[in-house]
Design a protein around this motif. Structure first.
Motif, mmCIF file in Angstrom:
data_model
loop_
_atom_site.group_PDB
_atom_site.id
_atom_site.type_symbol
_atom_site.label_atom_id
_atom_site.label_comp_id
_atom_site.label_asym_id
_atom_site.label_seq_id
_atom_site.Cartn_x
_atom_site.Cartn_y
_atom_site.Cartn_z
ATOM 1 N N ASP A 3 0.870 -1.162 0.000
ATOM 2 C CA ASP A 3 0.000 0.000 0.000
ATOM 3 C C ASP A 3 0.916 1.224 0.000
ATOM 4 O OD1 ASP A 3 -1.404 2.273 1.196
ATOM 5 O OD2 ASP A 3 -3.015 0.839 1.615
ATOM 6 N N PRO A 4 0.649 2.235 -0.817
ATOM 7 C CA PRO A 4 1.549 3.391 -0.878
ATOM 8 C C PRO A 4 1.797 4.037 0.476
ATOM 9 C CG PRO A 4 -0.215 3.604 -2.507
ATOM 10 C CD PRO A 4 -0.487 2.367 -1.716
ATOM 11 N N LEU A 5 0.865 3.923 1.384
ATOM 12 C CA LEU A 5 1.025 4.533 2.706
ATOM 13 C C LEU A 5 1.985 3.743 3.593
ATOM 14 C CD1 LEU A 5 -2.699 5.516 3.346
ATOM 15 C CD2 LEU A 5 -0.847 6.955 2.459
ATOM 16 N N GLU A 6 2.321 2.497 3.207
ATOM 17 C CA GLU A 6 3.223 1.656 3.998
ATOM 18 C C GLU A 6 4.603 1.535 3.378
ATOM 19 O OE1 GLU A 6 1.294 -2.093 4.506
ATOM 20 O OE2 GLU A 6 -0.487 -1.200 5.409
ATOM 21 N N LEU A 7 4.910 2.383 2.415
ATOM 22 C CA LEU A 7 6.171 2.305 1.682
ATOM 23 C C LEU A 7 7.385 2.423 2.600
ATOM 24 C CD1 LEU A 7 7.041 1.926 -1.212
ATOM 25 C CD2 LEU A 7 7.036 4.392 -1.498
ATOM 26 N N THR A 8 7.359 3.343 3.525
ATOM 27 C CA THR A 8 8.497 3.567 4.426
ATOM 28 C C THR A 8 8.789 2.345 5.279
ATOM 29 O OG1 THR A 8 7.923 5.887 4.513
ATOM 30 C CG2 THR A 8 9.431 5.096 6.190
ATOM 31 N N SER A 9 7.765 1.709 5.812
ATOM 32 C CA SER A 9 7.990 0.540 6.671
ATOM 33 C C SER A 9 8.569 -0.619 5.869
ATOM 34 C CB SER A 9 6.713 0.127 7.400
ATOM 35 O OG SER A 9 5.749 -0.297 6.475
ATOM 36 N N ASN A 10 8.219 -0.732 4.590
ATOM 37 C CA ASN A 10 8.772 -1.809 3.779
ATOM 38 C C ASN A 10 10.254 -1.614 3.503
ATOM 39 O OD1 ASN A 10 5.758 -2.172 3.173
ATOM 40 N ND2 ASN A 10 6.728 -4.000 2.370
ATOM 41 N N PHE A 11 10.687 -0.387 3.286
ATOM 42 C CA PHE A 11 12.111 -0.112 3.138
ATOM 43 C C PHE A 11 12.847 -0.563 4.382
ATOM 44 C CE2 PHE A 11 11.292 2.880 -0.361
ATOM 45 C CZ PHE A 11 12.360 2.558 -1.173
ATOM 46 N N SER A 12 12.316 -0.218 5.523
ATOM 47 C CA SER A 12 12.963 -0.570 6.791
ATOM 48 C C SER A 12 13.071 -2.068 6.969
ATOM 49 C CB SER A 12 12.177 0.024 7.962
ATOM 50 O OG SER A 12 12.130 1.423 7.848
ATOM 51 N N SER A 13 12.024 -2.802 6.627
ATOM 52 C CA SER A 13 12.058 -4.255 6.830
ATOM 53 C C SER A 13 13.041 -4.936 5.885
ATOM 54 C CB SER A 13 10.664 -4.860 6.683
ATOM 55 O OG SER A 13 10.215 -4.761 5.355
ATOM 56 N N ILE A 14 13.179 -4.427 4.663
ATOM 57 C CA ILE A 14 14.126 -5.022 3.721
ATOM 58 C C ILE A 14 15.553 -4.824 4.207
ATOM 59 C CG2 ILE A 14 15.140 -4.726 1.418
ATOM 60 C CD1 ILE A 14 12.309 -4.346 0.352
ATOM 61 N N LEU A 15 15.845 -3.642 4.710
ATOM 62 C CA LEU A 15 17.209 -3.333 5.134
ATOM 63 C C LEU A 15 17.529 -3.814 6.541
ATOM 64 C CD1 LEU A 15 17.420 0.258 3.649
ATOM 65 C CD2 LEU A 15 18.387 -1.839 2.706
ATOM 66 N N ALA A 16 16.536 -4.296 7.283
ATOM 67 C CA ALA A 16 16.737 -4.689 8.673
ATOM 68 C C ALA A 16 17.631 -5.918 8.827
ATOM 69 C CB ALA A 16 15.387 -4.953 9.337
ATOM 70 N N GLU A 17 17.614 -6.815 7.867
ATOM 71 C CA GLU A 17 18.394 -8.050 7.982
ATOM 72 C C GLU A 17 19.471 -8.085 6.901
ATOM 73 O OE1 GLU A 17 17.685 -12.806 8.574
ATOM 74 O OE2 GLU A 17 16.162 -11.661 7.526
ATOM 75 N N PRO A 18 20.711 -7.825 7.288
ATOM 76 C CA PRO A 18 21.789 -7.794 6.293
ATOM 77 C C PRO A 18 22.185 -9.212 5.868
ATOM 78 C CG PRO A 18 22.687 -7.485 8.480
ATOM 79 C CD PRO A 18 21.190 -7.524 8.631
ATOM 80 N N PRO A 19 22.825 -9.332 4.697
ATOM 81 C CA PRO A 19 23.312 -10.657 4.285
ATOM 82 C C PRO A 19 24.431 -11.124 5.204
ATOM 83 C CG PRO A 19 23.985 -8.958 2.710
ATOM 84 C CD PRO A 19 23.105 -8.298 3.715
ATOM 85 N N VAL A 20 24.540 -12.440 5.403
ATOM 86 C CA VAL A 20 25.621 -13.007 6.220
ATOM 87 C C VAL A 20 26.679 -13.682 5.354
ATOM 88 C CG1 VAL A 20 24.232 -13.284 8.305
ATOM 89 C CG2 VAL A 20 24.305 -15.133 6.623
ATOM 90 N N ALA A 21 26.327 -13.990 4.093
ATOM 91 C CA ALA A 21 27.285 -14.614 3.176
ATOM 92 C C ALA A 21 26.843 -14.365 1.750
ATOM 93 C CB ALA A 21 27.381 -16.109 3.442
ATOM 94 N N THR A 22 27.830 -14.407 0.840
ATOM 95 C CA THR A 22 27.539 -14.236 -0.583
ATOM 96 C C THR A 22 28.083 -15.442 -1.339
ATOM 97 O OG1 THR A 22 29.607 -13.076 -1.044
ATOM 98 C CG2 THR A 22 27.731 -11.724 -0.374
ATOM 99 N N ALA A 23 27.749 -15.523 -2.613
ATOM 100 C CA ALA A 23 28.225 -16.600 -3.489
ATOM 101 C C ALA A 23 27.998 -17.980 -2.867
ATOM 102 C CB ALA A 23 29.697 -16.404 -3.839
ATOM 103 N N VAL A 24 26.837 -18.167 -2.294
ATOM 104 C CA VAL A 24 26.524 -19.428 -1.615
ATOM 105 C C VAL A 24 26.110 -20.483 -2.637
ATOM 106 C CG1 VAL A 24 25.028 -20.558 0.082
ATOM 107 C CG2 VAL A 24 25.830 -18.208 0.474
#
Length: 184
Positions: A77-98
């Motif tokens: 919902d356009p009104l929840e855009l800010t919270s979605n950005f926060s949730s995506i960035l809240a958990e950083p990657p722990v490994a790459t090229a898995v």
């Protein structure tokens, strides 16, 4: 990490999608998004997509990129855009090229579509992973092995996880376990 925000279908420039594509155009579009996903995964980049609810942004094509990079697609919902950005960035990657190599006992076989018939070895390129990432595999028992299986037989499984830590260190983790078979 890349976050793509869109309020509609890509209709101009690279990756553009027409309203009534021919089969050749659909194939070309799919190939483009597969290349983007592969390039991002190889570079260790996670691609997430946020799109506005009620719009047609061709999630099936953007999803190819997010699947390849272990990203997410959020329809918000356009009104929840800010919270979605926060949730995506809240958990950083722990490994790459898995990359995961799963080895089964010769009496078992994978049920995956992209595995050679009757194969007991499966390799999956995952890309980036977060602490909450999970991967599942399906397997079945070969009929001839099932008939020979005793109630207390032990069946070995092994998973080899090849990955790169965020500091660049390349690692391998090997997990081996045996499970007791049953006819129940």
């Amino acid at each position: 990490e890349v976050i793509v925000c869109t309020d509609g279908r890509a209709n101009i420039g690279v990756g553009s999608i027409s309203d009534a594509p021919t089969e050749a155009e659909e194939d070309e579009t799919t190939a483009f998004y597969e290349r983007v996903g592969l390039y991002a995964r190889e570079a260790g980049v996670t691609v997430n997509v946020i799109t506005i609810d009620g719009t047609d942004c061709s999630v099936e094509n953007l999803g190819i990129v997010t699947d390849a990079t272990s990203g997410t697609v959020d329809v918000v919902d356009p009104l929840e855009l800010t919270s979605n950005f926060s949730s995506i960035l809240a958990e950083p990657p722990v490994a790459t090229a898995v990359e995961i190599v799963f080895l089964l006992h010769k009496g078992l076989r994978f049920r995956e579509d992209d595995v050679a018939a009757d194969s007991n070895i499966l390799t999956r390129t995952i890309g980036n992973v977060k602490a909450s990432s999970d991967v599942t595999f399906q397997y079945s028992v070969r009929r001839d092995f099932l008939d020979a299986l005793t109630e207390d037989a032990s069946v070995p499984f092994q998973v080899q996880i090849h990955y790169t830590k965020l500091n660049g260190m390349k690692c391998v983790r090997v997990i081996t376990q045996s499970k007791t078979g049953t006819h129940s």
